[in-house]
Design an enzyme around this catalytic site. Structure first.
Site, PDB file in Angstrom:
ATOM      1  N   PRO A 171       5.877   3.955  47.267  1.00 52.15           N
ATOM      2  CA  PRO A 171       4.907   4.706  46.445  1.00 52.15           C
ATOM      3  C   PRO A 171       3.750   5.156  47.324  1.00 52.15           C
ATOM      4  O   PRO A 171       3.194   4.360  48.071  1.00 52.15           O
ATOM      5  CB  PRO A 171       4.450   3.676  45.404  1.00 52.15           C
ATOM      6  CG  PRO A 171       5.473   2.583  45.432  1.00 52.15           C
ATOM      7  CD  PRO A 171       6.007   2.557  46.824  1.00 52.15           C
ATOM      8  N   LEU A 172       3.397   6.410  47.254  1.00 48.92           N
ATOM      9  CA  LEU A 172       2.340   6.972  48.092  1.00 48.92           C
ATOM     10  C   LEU A 172       1.413   7.810  47.236  1.00 48.92           C
ATOM     11  O   LEU A 172       1.858   8.504  46.325  1.00 48.92           O
ATOM     12  CB  LEU A 172       2.940   7.846  49.202  1.00 48.92           C
ATOM     13  CG  LEU A 172       3.916   7.132  50.158  1.00 48.92           C
ATOM     14  CD1 LEU A 172       4.753   8.156  50.903  1.00 48.92           C
ATOM     15  CD2 LEU A 172       3.157   6.253  51.129  1.00 48.92           C
TER      16      LEU A 172
ATOM     17  N   GLN B   5       5.217   3.615  39.377  1.00 49.16           N
ATOM     18  CA  GLN B   5       4.321   2.524  39.751  1.00 49.16           C
ATOM     19  C   GLN B   5       3.037   2.606  38.936  1.00 49.16           C
ATOM     20  O   GLN B   5       2.444   3.678  38.808  1.00 49.16           O
ATOM     21  CB  GLN B   5       3.972   2.567  41.236  1.00 49.16           C
ATOM     22  CG  GLN B   5       3.139   1.354  41.653  1.00 49.16           C
ATOM     23  CD  GLN B   5       2.723   1.370  43.110  1.00 49.16           C
ATOM     24  OE1 GLN B   5       1.912   2.185  43.518  1.00 49.16           O
ATOM     25  NE2 GLN B   5       3.275   0.458  43.887  1.00 49.16           N
TER      26      GLN B   5
ATOM     27  N   CYS C  67      -2.396  -2.606  46.471  1.00 50.23           N
ATOM     28  CA  CYS C  67      -3.313  -1.533  46.885  1.00 50.23           C
ATOM     29  C   CYS C  67      -4.624  -2.136  47.386  1.00 50.23           C
ATOM     30  O   CYS C  67      -5.278  -2.904  46.677  1.00 50.23           O
ATOM     31  CB  CYS C  67      -3.572  -0.577  45.724  1.00 50.23           C
ATOM     32  SG  CYS C  67      -4.618   0.819  46.201  1.00 50.23           S
TER      33      CYS C  67
ATOM     34  N   LYS D 275       5.128  -5.080  43.822  1.00 48.76           N
ATOM     35  CA  LYS D 275       4.882  -4.862  45.250  1.00 48.76           C
ATOM     36  C   LYS D 275       3.614  -5.619  45.619  1.00 48.76           C
ATOM     37  O   LYS D 275       2.564  -5.419  44.998  1.00 48.76           O
ATOM     38  CB  LYS D 275       4.718  -3.378  45.556  1.00 48.76           C
ATOM     39  CG  LYS D 275       4.603  -3.041  47.043  1.00 48.76           C
ATOM     40  CD  LYS D 275       4.645  -1.517  47.255  1.00 48.76           C
ATOM     41  CE  LYS D 275       4.699  -1.186  48.746  1.00 48.76           C
ATOM     42  NZ  LYS D 275       3.406  -1.352  49.416  1.00 48.76           N
TER      43      LYS D 275
ATOM     44  N   HIS E  54       4.657  -6.086  51.542  1.00 48.99           N
ATOM     45  CA  HIS E  54       4.071  -5.386  52.675  1.00 48.99           C
ATOM     46  C   HIS E  54       3.510  -6.459  53.611  1.00 48.99           C
ATOM     47  O   HIS E  54       2.678  -7.264  53.192  1.00 48.99           O
ATOM     48  CB  HIS E  54       2.962  -4.457  52.184  1.00 48.99           C
ATOM     49  CG  HIS E  54       2.337  -3.631  53.279  1.00 48.99           C
ATOM     50  ND1 HIS E  54       1.413  -2.648  53.024  1.00 48.99           N
ATOM     51  CD2 HIS E  54       2.501  -3.647  54.620  1.00 48.99           C
ATOM     52  CE1 HIS E  54       1.034  -2.088  54.163  1.00 48.99           C
ATOM     53  NE2 HIS E  54       1.678  -2.688  55.147  1.00 48.99           N
TER      54      HIS E  54
ATOM     55  N   ASN F 260       8.427  -4.356  53.937  1.00 51.65           N
ATOM     56  CA  ASN F 260       7.694  -3.111  54.108  1.00 51.65           C
ATOM     57  C   ASN F 260       6.654  -3.277  55.212  1.00 51.65           C
ATOM     58  O   ASN F 260       5.926  -4.255  55.235  1.00 51.65           O
ATOM     59  CB  ASN F 260       7.034  -2.731  52.774  1.00 51.65           C
ATOM     60  CG  ASN F 260       6.104  -1.533  52.877  1.00 51.65           C
ATOM     61  OD1 ASN F 260       5.023  -1.527  52.303  1.00 51.65           O
ATOM     62  ND2 ASN F 260       6.489  -0.501  53.602  1.00 51.65           N
ATOM     63  N   GLY F 261       6.603  -2.292  56.123  1.00 47.34           N
ATOM     64  CA  GLY F 261       5.572  -2.313  57.153  1.00 47.34           C
ATOM     65  C   GLY F 261       6.052  -1.870  58.518  1.00 47.34           C
ATOM     66  O   GLY F 261       6.963  -2.480  59.083  1.00 47.34           O
TER      67      GLY F 261
ATOM     68  N   ARG G 255       4.454   5.198  55.813  1.00 46.92           N
ATOM     69  CA  ARG G 255       3.938   6.185  56.770  1.00 46.92           C
ATOM     70  C   ARG G 255       5.041   6.777  57.635  1.00 46.92           C
ATOM     71  O   ARG G 255       4.977   7.956  58.013  1.00 46.92           O
ATOM     72  CB  ARG G 255       2.883   5.532  57.668  1.00 46.92           C
ATOM     73  CG  ARG G 255       1.598   5.162  56.960  1.00 46.92           C
ATOM     74  CD  ARG G 255       0.671   4.422  57.917  1.00 46.92           C
ATOM     75  NE  ARG G 255       1.257   3.183  58.392  1.00 46.92           N
ATOM     76  CZ  ARG G 255       0.878   2.531  59.486  1.00 46.92           C
ATOM     77  NH1 ARG G 255      -0.112   3.021  60.227  1.00 46.92           N
ATOM     78  NH2 ARG G 255       1.442   1.394  59.832  1.00 46.92           N
TER      79      ARG G 255
END
Length: 627
Positions: A261-262, A316, A348, A388, A419, A467-468, A492
């Site tokens: 999700p971005l 999300q 977040c 998440k 993450h 994630n990461g 990213r």
């Protein structure tokens, strides 16, 4: 085990005139190693202005609000003011003469003037006046007409001449293509007008979530009791919940190619592009639960998806209250049928959400997090709930193991994504994949225990996703081959290198040419026009979001000019020159060059087009050049 390279990289032509020995740059930690022949002249590399990236925007975007330093360019304690540009004016130009909707397609008898005619309407019914004031048409074929066989923007389209017959004064329609498009190329999860009005007027029927909220509120005191495990009276006071959790849709994330999700850049056109480049799972931009349950139009624009995203599309949401999460989940379940999962954002890092108790603030409030998950699960019908999270709130104080153990024992989640950074850490250090593996083993042990239980064998497994810092197929396979990790989520890496999943499929680096990368941007531009419209306002929006996208893609360093592999996300390059002019242009950090790139597909930007990059360093560099 890391996948070995299948073939050597092809050598490409060099810049040609640079002396390798004189131009070679010494190895510097954190600096990408560029082959000497592609380095810019030494004098250019010694420029005092160094581009800086604030990658929090990938997760925080326009919701982020940080305090501005009071004195000059340095903030408290001498720290450089390198955050985001706040108060960005991103309003786009609208038509000078506002045309009545009944005149957009004069041949459409079903669309009449709601005011009852030109005499009573505040908008123009003079088509010639509108056309005379309208900006000059963009060359080429309208992307919407090309895709659908008809352009709903009609006379307002910036590519009007491509689908307007001036002899008959009628819009051209390809009915055969339009019929196919209605089956294969359309957007979903558009809330109906009646439901949105009911939410706004507080008349929406929350019949599913009402008993859930009431029950959970009656349990709050017991759940928050730190001695809940030893208090016998809790058992005596047990009351069976007055609702049943519906059977959930099955999701399968093992080996799935997942886009994180971005915010801002993770819009529908971008996600659609990623689906065309091999992604299996995409997520909406983060939506806030309270505005959703109140029917706010901007928030309800976020769950919209292209049909190509489903199945495999997750919405999300962020929430700090179980009642808001429950109502938002029910509203989404009842109005948006194309949702594969609801993902609760517990990671977040931005200050605004953290202070409100949302996002990563939930990491330090397990009882509240558990309540929210329970509320969502019971109110979302057949849509499964996932979460998440991050390693913790503070650096060097990981709490994810304990949190995951509690979530597994007290709730029903379909998947957990971790993450590998804390909230405090942000992007300053590499993700901790060793710790991700530790948490993965906790989930794996839970699944193994479920398999041993006769009653549990029929239930769905809980997927665990890492994630990461995934930026290449090497990173992806290292992650998925970690014990307990079912798949890897890319954030990213997919913004900077959208074809990353093609590399995963090929199991090798792909040295994409500048023309291939430009073709991807062209596809994004077409998807953007289809989504936001081909009129003045839609083109402005498409250009703005394309610039946001280019603020990441310009950071890509072609593998053909790197001295060593694999490339790293956090490495910054010295100034370099591409193998051709287009490659150099695509690498420019100057937002004025980003606008030039958009003009290749969206026509010349009008004088009123507004775009200010989020990165202060980029803006500073360009503002300085103009002085």
């Amino acid at each position: 085990m890391t996948i070995a390279e299948k073939r050597p990289l092809d050598e490409t032509e060099g810049a040609g005139t640079v002396d390798k020995k004189q131009n070679a740059a010494p190895y510097v930690k954190g600096m990408a190693a560029i082959k000497p022949e592609y380095l810019a002249p030494v004098a250019a590399r010694e420029s005092p202005v160094v581009e800086d990236y604030n990658d929090d925007e990938a997760e925080g975007g326009d919701r982020e609000q940080q305090e501005e330093p009071k004195n000059g360019r340095r903030g408290p304690k001498g720290k450089k003011n390198r955050g985001q540009n706040k108060n960005r004016d991103l309003r786009q130009k609208k038509d000078t003469v506002k045309l009545c909707v009944s005149m957009i397609d004069p041949d459409d008898s079903e669309t009449g003037c709601v005011a009852g005619g030109a005499e009573h309407c505040k908008f123009s019914h003079d088509l010639q006046e509108f056309l005379n004031a309208k900006s000059e048409d963009i060359d080429g074929v309208c992307p919407v007409f090309e895709a659908l066989g008809y352009c709903p923007t009609g006379m307002k389209c910036r590519w009007l001449k491509s689908h307007f017959n001036r002899e008959t004064n009628k819009l051209v329609k390809d009915l055969e293509k339009l019929a196919i498009a209605k089956k294969e190329n359309f957007e979903v999860n558009k809330i109906d007008r009646d439901s949105k009005i009911a939410l706004q007027r507080k008349k929406f029927s929350f019949d599913i979530s009402a008993p859930v909220i009431e029950y959970l509120e009656s349990k709050i005191q017991k759940d928050d009791d730190p001695h809940r495990e030893t208090r016998k009276e809790n058992e005596a006071a047990f009351v069976e919940q007055p609702y049943k959790i519906a059977e959930k849709k099955k999701i399968d994330l093992r080996g799935a190619k997942i886009v994180s999700p971005l915010t801002t850049v993770g819009n529908l056109p971008y996600r659609r592009l990623m689906k065309s480049l091999g992604a299996d799972v995409t997520y909406s931009e983060m939506a806030l639960s309270k505005p959703l349950m109140e029917g706010h139009q901007p928030e309800w624009a976020l769950p919209k998806a292209h049909i190509s995203e489903y199945p495999g599309f997750g919405v999300q949401i962020a929430s700090s209250r179980h009642w808001a999460a429950a109502k938002a989940s029910e509203a989404l379940y009842k109005t948006c049928p194309y949702i594969s999962e609801l993902n609760l954002n517990c990671g977040c890092p931005i200050d605004l959400l953290f202070k409100q108790g949302q996002g990563s603030a939930l990491l330090d409030q397990p009882p509240r997090l558990v309540r929210i998950v329970k509320a969502m699960n019971a109110s979302s019908g057949d849509i499964p709930v996932t979460i998440k999270i991050r390693t913790g709130v503070k650096e060097n104080k990981n709490t994810a193991v304990n949190l995951v153990e509690r979530v597994l024992s007290e709730t029903q989640v379909a998947a957990i994504t971790l993450h590998g950074r804390s909230r405090q850490q942000r992007y300053t250090k590499e993700a901790d994949w060793e710790y991700i593996g530790q948490v993965g083993k906790v989930v794996q042990a839970w699944n193994d225990k479920r398999d041993e239980d006769k009653d549990g064998r029929d239930t769905n497994p809980i997927w665990f996703v890492g994630n990461g810092d995934v930026y290449s197929h090497v990173d992806w396979y290292n992650g998925t081959n970690t014990e307990g990790v079912d798949s890897v989520m890319v954030a990213r890496g997919a913004l900077i290198k959208p074809w990353i999943f093609e590399e995963v499929e090929a199991q090798q680096y792909l040295d994409k040419s500048s023309s291939e990368r430009l073709a991807m941007l062209e596809k994004f531009a077409k998807f953007a026009i289809e989504h936001w419209g081909s009129d003045e306002y839609g083109v402005g929006n498409a250009r703005r979001f394309m610039c946001e996208f280019l603020s990441f893609t310009h950071r890509y360093i072609p593998v053909g000019i790197l001295e060593r592999l694999p490339p790293k996300l956090n490495e910054r390059p010295p100034k370099w020159i591409g193998r051709n002019d287009l490659e150099t242009l695509l690498a420019s950090s100057d937002y004025k060059d980003w606008i030039k790139i958009t003009e290749m597909f969206l026509g010349k930007a009008n004088d009123e087009f507004r775009f200010v990059p989020k990165h202060k360093s980029s803006a500073y560099e360009n503002d300085r050049d103009e002085k």
